[in-house]
Write a protein that holds these residues in place. Structure first.
Motif, short mmCIF file in Angstrom:
data_model
loop_
_atom_site.label_atom_id
_atom_site.label_comp_id
_atom_site.label_asym_id
_atom_site.label_seq_id
_atom_site.Cartn_x
_atom_site.Cartn_y
_atom_site.Cartn_z
N UNK A 240 0.85 -0.54 0.04
CA UNK A 240 0.44 -0.05 0.05
C UNK A 240 1.24 1.57 -0.01
N UNK A 241 0.76 2.34 -0.60
CA UNK A 241 0.63 3.81 -0.44
C UNK A 241 1.20 3.99 0.99
N UNK A 242 2.59 4.88 0.84
CA UNK A 242 3.15 4.82 2.48
C UNK A 242 2.08 6.02 2.97
N UNK A 243 1.82 6.16 4.10
CA UNK A 243 1.11 7.36 5.75
C UNK A 243 1.45 8.40 5.04
N UNK A 244 2.81 8.89 5.06
CA UNK A 244 3.50 9.76 4.38
C UNK A 244 4.23 10.10 2.76
N UNK A 245 4.05 11.48 2.13
CA UNK A 245 5.19 11.19 1.49
C UNK A 245 6.46 10.71 2.05
N UNK A 246 7.40 9.92 0.54
CA UNK A 246 8.51 9.38 0.99
C UNK A 246 8.93 8.17 2.14
N UNK A 247 7.74 8.46 2.71
CA UNK A 247 8.16 6.96 3.13
C UNK A 247 8.03 5.96 3.17
N UNK A 248 8.19 4.73 3.56
CA UNK A 248 8.25 3.01 3.27
C UNK A 248 6.92 3.29 2.61
N UNK A 249 6.59 1.88 1.22
CA UNK A 249 5.06 1.04 1.54
C UNK A 249 4.50 0.69 2.71
N UNK A 250 3.66 0.63 2.63
CA UNK A 250 3.01 -0.17 4.49
C UNK A 250 2.48 -2.13 3.11
N UNK A 251 4.17 -2.97 3.54
CA UNK A 251 3.78 -4.12 3.33
C UNK A 251 3.00 -5.16 4.44
N UNK A 252 3.22 -6.18 3.56
CA UNK A 252 2.23 -8.05 4.59
C UNK A 252 2.23 -8.56 3.44
N UNK A 253 3.09 -9.50 4.12
CA UNK A 253 2.61 -11.10 3.36
C UNK A 253 3.49 -12.37 3.54
N UNK A 254 4.23 -12.73 2.89
CA UNK A 254 5.36 -14.10 3.23
C UNK A 254 6.51 -13.82 3.65
N UNK A 255 7.47 -14.88 3.16
CA UNK A 255 8.68 -14.50 3.42
C UNK A 255 9.44 -16.12 3.21
N UNK A 256 10.73 -15.67 2.94
CA UNK A 256 11.48 -17.17 3.54
C UNK A 256 12.61 -16.03 3.71
N UNK A 257 13.45 -17.64 4.77
CA UNK A 257 14.37 -17.57 5.83
C UNK A 257 15.09 -18.79 5.41
N UNK A 258 16.28 -17.95 5.17
CA UNK A 258 17.81 -19.57 4.96
C UNK A 258 18.92 -19.33 5.46
N UNK A 259 19.32 -20.05 5.79
CA UNK A 259 21.18 -20.29 5.89
C UNK A 259 21.86 -20.46 4.95
N UNK A 260 21.53 -20.92 2.89
CA UNK A 260 22.12 -20.86 2.61
C UNK A 260 21.40 -19.65 1.44
N UNK A 261 22.68 -19.21 0.68
CA UNK A 261 22.46 -18.22 0.19
C UNK A 261 21.04 -18.73 -1.11
N UNK A 262 20.31 -17.88 -1.37
CA UNK A 262 19.27 -17.92 -2.25
C UNK A 262 19.73 -17.28 -3.07
N UNK A 263 20.23 -18.05 -4.67
CA UNK A 263 20.05 -17.99 -5.61
C UNK A 263 19.40 -17.14 -6.43
#
Length: 284
Positions: free
Chosen positions: A112-135
Motif C-alpha cells: 500500500x502507498x505510504x502513510x506519509x509522502x516519501x515514507x516506505x510502502x506498507x506491506x504484508x506477506x510471506x517470507x523465506x529465511x535461509x542459512x543457504x544463499x538464495x540464488x
C-alpha cells in the motif's frame, strides 16, 4: 498489475583449478560423493505479525522460538513490513533474518502507498529465511480475495513466494504460501490449482511451506497430494494454546525428498505453532 519477476541475487563466483586424474585412480569416487544423501531441516511458522497468543508484540520472543527450531530454511506467514503500529512499523522478516544470521526473501501480498509522502510502502506477506544463499527468487501471483477491498472479487495477486537455494551443490526450490481463510473453499480451490501449475514449471527437489487454512482431509487440498507428500506431524497447530486442528504444512515433492522426522514444538510465541521437518534430499 505488475508482471511476475524473477530476481537473480548476487552470489560469489568461485574459480576452481582443473586437476588431471591420476593414472589408475577410480572414477567412482566422484559419483559416490554426488549421490550422497543430503539432510535439510525446514520449518513453517505463521508469526501473527510478531504477536504471541496473548496478542502482545514481542519479536524477542519469536526470535528465541525460531532459533530453537535449528532450521536451515523457514517459511514465514503474516509478516509485516512497515505495515502499522501493531508491529511498530518494523520490517519483521528482515529483522528476524538479521538476528538469526540468515538470508531473506520477502514476498508481499499487499503493498500500500505510504502513510506519509516519501515514507516506505506498507506491506504484508510471506517470507523465506535461509542459512543457504538464495540464488534466485520470485513473487508469483495466485488467486486471492483481497481483505483490503470492501467489495473484493477473486483476482491474481502476488504473495506466493519461491526461492532457489543451493544445498551442497543441489538446487532446491522452496515455496511459501498463505491460503485463503474463509470457510467457503472456492478461493482455496483456485489457489491450489495455481500452486500446482507454478510448481510444475520446476524440476528437482521442491518444498512447499505454509498456512493452508484447511485441515489435511479438506477436498480442496486433495490435488496437492498427487505430486507432494504431506509431512504429517500427527499433531494440531492451531490455535497455539490448546490446538485443535492442523492447518500449517511442510510438503515435499514425491521421489525427490524423504521425510526423516517431523514435529510440532509447543509454543505460544504466535497464535500458530510451527511445523519442523528433517528431510533427506535424494539423487544429485
Amino acid at each position: 498489475m505488475s508482471p511476475r519477476r524473477r530476481i537473480r541475487l548476487p552470489h560469489l563466483l568461485l574459480t576452481a583449478a582443473l586437476l588431471g586424474a591420476l593414472p589408475g585412480s577410480p572414477p567412482a569416487a566422484a559419483s559416490t560423493a554426488s549421490a550422497r544423501a543430503v539432510t535439510l531441516r525446514v520449518a513453517t511458522y505463521n508469526i501473527h505479525a510478531g504477536a504471541g497468543m496473548d496478542n502482545v508484540f514481542d519479536l524477542d520472543r519469536q526470535t528465541a522460538e525460531l532459533r530453537s527450531l535449528g532450521a536451515d530454511v523457514i517459511g514465514l506467514q503474516e509478516a509485516d513490513r512497515h505495515w502499522g503500529s501493531r508491529s511498530e512499523w518494523r520490517d519483521l522478516a528482515r529483522e528476524l533474518a538479521g538476528r538469526l544470521g540468515m538470508y531473506v526473501f520477502f514476498a508481499p501480498i499487499y503493498s500500500l502507498d505510504p502513510a506519509e509522502p516519501g515514507g516506505p510502502r506498507a506491506e504484508f506477506g510471506v517470507a523465506v529465511l535461509s542459512r543457504y544463499r538464495i540464488v534466485s527468487a520470485e513473487n508469483h501471483e495466485i488467486t486471492r480475495l483481497s481483505t483490503q477491498d470492501p467489495n473484493p472479487a477473486p483476482a491474481p495477486t502476488p504473495g506466493f513466494g519461491e526461492v532457489v537455494v543451493r544445498v551442497e551443490g543441489r538446487p532446491v526450490h522452496v515455496y511459501v504460501t498463505h491460503l485463503d481463510h474463509r470457510p467457503d473453499p472456492v478461493v482455496r480451490t483456485a489457489q491450489v490449482a495455481d500452486t500446482r501449475r507454478i510448481m510444475a514449471e520446476d524440476r528437482g527437489p521442491k518444498i512447499l511451506l505454509g498456512d493452508f487454512n484447511a485441515e489435511p482431509g479438506a477436498p480442496e487440498l486433495a490435488p496437492l497430494w498427487k505430486e507432494l507428500t504431506d509431512a504429517d506431524p500427527g499433531a494440531p497447530t492451531f490455535p497455539a494454546q490448546d490446538p485443535v486442528k492442523r492447518i500449517d504444512y511442510v510438503a515435499v515433492s514425491k521421489g525427490a525428498a524423504q521425510v526423516r522426522r517431523v514435529w510440532v514444538p509447543e509454543s505460544v510465541a504466535s497464535d500458530h505453532r510451527a511445523v519442523v521437518a528433517d528431510l533427506v534430499l535424494r539423487g544429485r
